[in-house]
Design an enzyme around this catalytic site. Structure first.
Site, PDB file in Angstrom:
ATOM      1  N   GLY A 270       0.809  -1.215   0.000  1.00 51.98           N
ATOM      2  CA  GLY A 270       0.000   0.000   0.000  1.00 51.98           C
ATOM      3  C   GLY A 270       0.837   1.258   0.000  1.00 51.98           C
ATOM      4  CD  GLU A 293       3.111 -11.261   3.416  1.00 52.75           C
ATOM      5  OE1 GLU A 293       3.099 -11.572   4.616  1.00 52.75           O
ATOM      6  OE2 GLU A 293       2.169 -10.683   2.873  1.00 52.75           O
ATOM      7  CE  LYS A 407     -14.930   4.173   3.285  1.00 49.46           C
ATOM      8  NZ  LYS A 407     -14.422   3.938   1.942  1.00 49.46           N
TER       9      LYS A 407
HETATM   10  O1  0RQ Z   1     -11.578   2.105   1.606  1.00 50.67           O
HETATM   11  O2  0RQ Z   1     -10.934   1.868  -0.725  1.00 50.67           O
HETATM   12  O3  0RQ Z   1     -13.331   2.092  -0.061  1.00 50.67           O
HETATM   13  O4  0RQ Z   1     -11.779   4.046   0.156  1.00 50.67           O
HETATM   14  O5  0RQ Z   1     -10.186   0.840   3.954  1.00 50.67           O
HETATM   15  O6  0RQ Z   1      -7.692   1.942   3.378  1.00 50.67           O
HETATM   16  O7  0RQ Z   1      -6.346   3.932   3.974  1.00 50.67           O
HETATM   17  O8  0RQ Z   1      -6.372   3.086   1.564  1.00 50.67           O
HETATM   18  O9  0RQ Z   1      -5.187   1.878   3.451  1.00 50.67           O
HETATM   19  O10 0RQ Z   1      -4.697   0.466   1.379  1.00 50.67           O
HETATM   20  O11 0RQ Z   1      -3.128   0.655   3.371  1.00 50.67           O
HETATM   21  O12 0RQ Z   1      -5.275  -0.611   3.535  1.00 50.67           O
HETATM   22  C1  0RQ Z   1      -5.648  -2.499   6.681  1.00 50.67           C
HETATM   23  C2  0RQ Z   1      -6.964  -2.684   4.590  1.00 50.67           C
HETATM   24  C3  0RQ Z   1      -5.315  -0.818   4.908  1.00 50.67           C
HETATM   25  C4  0RQ Z   1      -4.466  -3.146   4.550  1.00 50.67           C
HETATM   26  C5  0RQ Z   1      -5.621  -2.300   5.193  1.00 50.67           C
HETATM   27  C6  0RQ Z   1     -11.001   1.921   4.363  1.00 50.67           C
HETATM   28  C7  0RQ Z   1     -10.533   3.071   3.515  1.00 50.67           C
HETATM   29  C8  0RQ Z   1     -10.319   2.385   2.188  1.00 50.67           C
HETATM   30  C9  0RQ Z   1      -8.224   0.971   2.553  1.00 50.67           C
HETATM   31  P1  0RQ Z   1     -11.942   2.565   0.119  1.00 50.67           P
HETATM   32  P2  0RQ Z   1      -6.398   2.792   3.018  1.00 50.67           P
HETATM   33  P3  0RQ Z   1      -4.492   0.595   2.838  1.00 50.67           P
HETATM   34  C10 0RQ Z   1       1.602  -7.781   4.162  1.00 50.67           C
HETATM   35  C11 0RQ Z   1       0.792  -7.367   5.337  1.00 50.67           C
HETATM   36  C12 0RQ Z   1      -3.972  -6.549   6.241  1.00 50.67           C
HETATM   37  C13 0RQ Z   1      -2.940  -7.410   5.545  1.00 50.67           C
HETATM   38  C14 0RQ Z   1      -1.527  -7.008   5.857  1.00 50.67           C
HETATM   39  C15 0RQ Z   1      -4.620  -4.630   4.806  1.00 50.67           C
HETATM   40  C16 0RQ Z   1      -9.746   1.038   2.605  1.00 50.67           C
HETATM   41  O13 0RQ Z   1      -3.252  -2.711   5.067  1.00 50.67           O
HETATM   42  O14 0RQ Z   1      -5.347  -5.316   4.116  1.00 50.67           O
HETATM   43  O15 0RQ Z   1      -1.237  -6.197   6.711  1.00 50.67           O
HETATM   44  N1  0RQ Z   1      -3.905  -5.161   5.844  1.00 50.67           N
HETATM   45  N2  0RQ Z   1      -0.607  -7.635   5.161  1.00 50.67           N
HETATM   46  O16 0RQ Z   1     -11.500   4.081   3.461  1.00 50.67           O
HETATM   47  C17 0RQ Z   1     -13.780   1.855   7.764  1.00 50.67           C
HETATM   48  C18 0RQ Z   1     -11.933   2.345   9.106  1.00 50.67           C
HETATM   49  C19 0RQ Z   1     -11.125   2.353   7.933  1.00 50.67           C
HETATM   50  C20 0RQ Z   1     -11.754   2.090   6.713  1.00 50.67           C
HETATM   51  C21 0RQ Z   1      -9.624   2.432   6.382  1.00 50.67           C
HETATM   52  N3  0RQ Z   1     -11.399   2.578  10.304  1.00 50.67           N
HETATM   53  N4  0RQ Z   1     -13.245   2.091   8.970  1.00 50.67           N
HETATM   54  N5  0RQ Z   1     -13.075   1.832   6.623  1.00 50.67           N
HETATM   55  N6  0RQ Z   1     -10.795   2.153   5.783  1.00 50.67           N
HETATM   56  N7  0RQ Z   1      -9.814   2.570   7.704  1.00 50.67           N
HETATM   57  C22 0RQ Z   1       0.887  -7.868   2.812  1.00 50.67           C
HETATM   58  C23 0RQ Z   1       0.191  -9.199   2.592  1.00 50.67           C
HETATM   59  O17 0RQ Z   1      -0.161  -9.857   3.488  1.00 50.67           O
HETATM   60  C24 0RQ Z   1      -0.045  -9.653   1.239  1.00 50.67           C
END
Ligand code: 0RQ
Length: 502
Positions: A270, A293, A407
């Site tokens: 990301g 990873e 959001k």
């Molecule tokens: O939603 O796309 O609809 O706008 O979540 O959020 O801020 O763009 O952040 O792309 O870094 O994703 C945890 C999902 C963060 C990711 C997570 C909504 C926000 C947006 C994405 P939209 P951002 P990112 C090694 C490590 C788990 C796997 C991992 C993830 C969307 O980092 O999947 O760590 N992590 N793997 O609007 C409601 C909240 C929110 C929210 C963000 N509090 N409530 N919606 N969003 N915060 C990699 C692998 O394992 C492969």
């Protein structure tokens, strides 16, 4: 393409994707290659989706179990989810159609720690693996396989499946040969031995995948690119988060708790992760290493600038621009990059031994430091836990990061109680938002609450969080982790009902 399939015996098994897909019956579990859009099969899943659609039109219920390394691409997850062909999916996905089906209750999803998938299959915990569909970059004369742009669980799929379908993708750079390190030394308990990896750049295995040629029922030739999506340039919030992390790392070096070249870095996927890498590229640290990873653009830049001496991962996840740069100079990058099976890239023993600095994104954290990485408003899956748990629990320092609001400010990413917990308070040492950094090491829950609210929460939500904390302290039945249980999830409820947490 013929020069990619050097084994005469396997050349005899070359057929079309449709013919290969016809060999996969309904009701089986299929292990597919693929990790963050790299190295997934490009032709057989789509042909299978077509077959499933035809069966459905004829009133037959055709579904399979789909196991992968991690996320794949629209041609695999998207195509199979579109025709409602997946009974159960594991262990990580990020596909919009898949996500929709899962959240609608139409597809079962088993979200697992990525390091545990392979051993769960070896143990027999997940049932039988019937078919493997694995992309490779080539087949040697003796039948050994040149791995593709990800390794993921391929070693396990090839080993455990009854039948194997190979996709040989001539789009993959032939210079990938020699970059991989496939470790075959794993045994089952109680006969396990230490894994002999002491440094990020140790090679402990061999560059090829093995597969019993008798199991290979089809070879399909493709010439198709990986899903490579561009990153947007780091925004203001990402840059500020990166700034706080860099300052923290410098402070740790000054205090003597980290060496001047830090310890091996793990970074999630990301924009924020990429911004941290960009920050490191301008920062004071040299001779860095990565035990991670996924290898993103930012890490490639660090290799190019000479700041990163070695990166160990299980897959690439590059933008088209970064990919063409890598391909233009792969022979040189190959000396600095090692791709391993995901049970090794994410292995708790190795992460603990190397002292990895883990940096992962999150959806929300609560005032005591419990982290939700996977569920929006407690019930809707976003992607999955991925490798974040493998790294967080075993890291030297485990850092979680997010913008303080989501959001457009309707949601606070710091909440009274996390609506779902992936990483408990015990596995989270540092929280970072654009507002600041909370160093939670050595702090009790009550001490943590004050630091998290003061340093990480957005000013718009800070007073309400402090108010909740203080009233909890007064009225909570227990004072170790004070909560008002009838109010703890009220912020989420308010958002679900009215579109705003406050
Ligand atoms: O939603 O796309 O609809 O706008 O979540 O959020 O801020 O763009 O952040 O792309 O870094 O994703 C945890 C999902 C963060 C990711 C997570 C909504 C926000 C947006 C994405 P939209 P951002 P990112 C090694 C490590 C788990 C796997 C991992 C993830 C969307 O980092 O999947 O760590 N992590 N793997 O609007 C409601 C909240 C929110 C929210 C963000 N509090 N409530 N919606 N969003 N915060 C990699 C692998 O394992 C492969």
């Amino acid at each position: 393409n013929a020069d990619r399939v050097l084994s005469p015996r396997l050349r005899n098994k070359i057929m079309s994707a449709e013919a290969a897909a016809a060999l996969i019956p309904s009701g089986v579990n299929v292990g597919m290659s693929g990790f963050t859009g790299a190295g997934y099969p490009k032709a057989v899943p789509a042909a299978l989706a077509k077959r499933i659609m035809d069966a459905n039109l004829n009133g037959k219920n055709f579904k399979i179990g789909v196991w992968t390394g991690a996320s794949t691409a629209p041609e695999l997850d998207g195509a199979l989810a579109m025709v409602d062909g997946v009974e159960l999916r594991l262990p990580y996905q990020s596909d919009p159609t898949c996500r929709k089906r899962i959240n609608a209750g139409e597809m079962e999803y088993l979200d697992m720690h990525l390091s545990q998938v392979a051993q769960f299959v070896w143990f027999g915990f997940l049932g039988k693996l019937d078919v493997a569909v694995v992309e490779v970059a080539g087949i040697l004369e003796d039948g050994r396989l040149v791995p593709s742009s990800s390794v993921g669980n391929n070693k396990t799929w090839l080993d455990q499946a009854d039948k194997v379908i190979l996709e040989v993708n001539s789009w993959q750079n032939p210079a990938l040969e020699g970059m991989h390190d496939i470790y075959y030394g794993t045994a089952l308990p109680p006969y396990r031995k230490p894994i002999p990896l002491l440094k990020t750049d140790d090679r402990i295995g061999e560059p090829y995948l093995r597969c019993d040629p008798d199991k290979i029922i089809a070879v399909v030739e493709t010439h198709t690119p990986d899903r490579n999506s561009a990153f947007s340039a780091p925004d203001e919030n990402s840059r500020r988060i990166a700034g706080h992390i860099l300052e923290f790392l410098e402070h740790e070096v000054k205090k003597g708790r980290l060496p001047p070249n830090l310890l091996p870095l793990q970074s999630g996927v990301g924009n924020i992760a990429n911004a941290v890498m960009a920050g490191l590229n301008e920062g004071p640290f040299d001779n860095l290493t990565a035990y991670t990873e996924v290898l993103q653009d930012g890490m490639l830049d660090l290799i190019k600038s000479g700041k990163l001496s070695c990166a160990s991962a299980t897959a690439f996840s590059l933008s088209p621009a970064a990919l063409s740069e890598l391909n233009a100079d792969l022979a040189r990058y190959r000396e600095r990059i090692i791709l391993r099976p995901q049970e090794i890239s994410n292995h708790p023993e190795l992460i603990r031994r190397l002292g990895v600095i883990a940096m992962n994104g999150m959806i929300e954290a609560d005032i005591y430091g419990n982290v939700n990485s996977t569920h929006v408003m407690g019930t809707r899956i976003m992607n999955g836990i991925g490798g974040s748990g493998d790294f967080a629990r075993n890291a030297y320092i485990s850092i979680f990061m997010t913008p303080s609001q989501a959001k457009g400010g309707d949601i606070s990413c710091i909440v009274p109680m996390a609506s779902h917990v992936d990483h408990t308070e015990h596995d989270v040492q540092v929280l970072v938002t654009e507002q600041g950094l909370a160093d939670l090491r050595g702090l009790s829950p009550k001490q943590r609450a004050r630091v998290i609210i003061d340093n990480c929460a957005h000013p718009h939500f800070r007073p309400a969080l402090m108010d909740y904390y203080k009233r909890s302290l007064m009225h909570s039945e227990g004072k170790q982790t004070p909560h008002l249980l009838d109010e703890a999830l009220s912020w989420h409820l308010k958002y679900l009902r009215g579109g705003q947490m406050l």
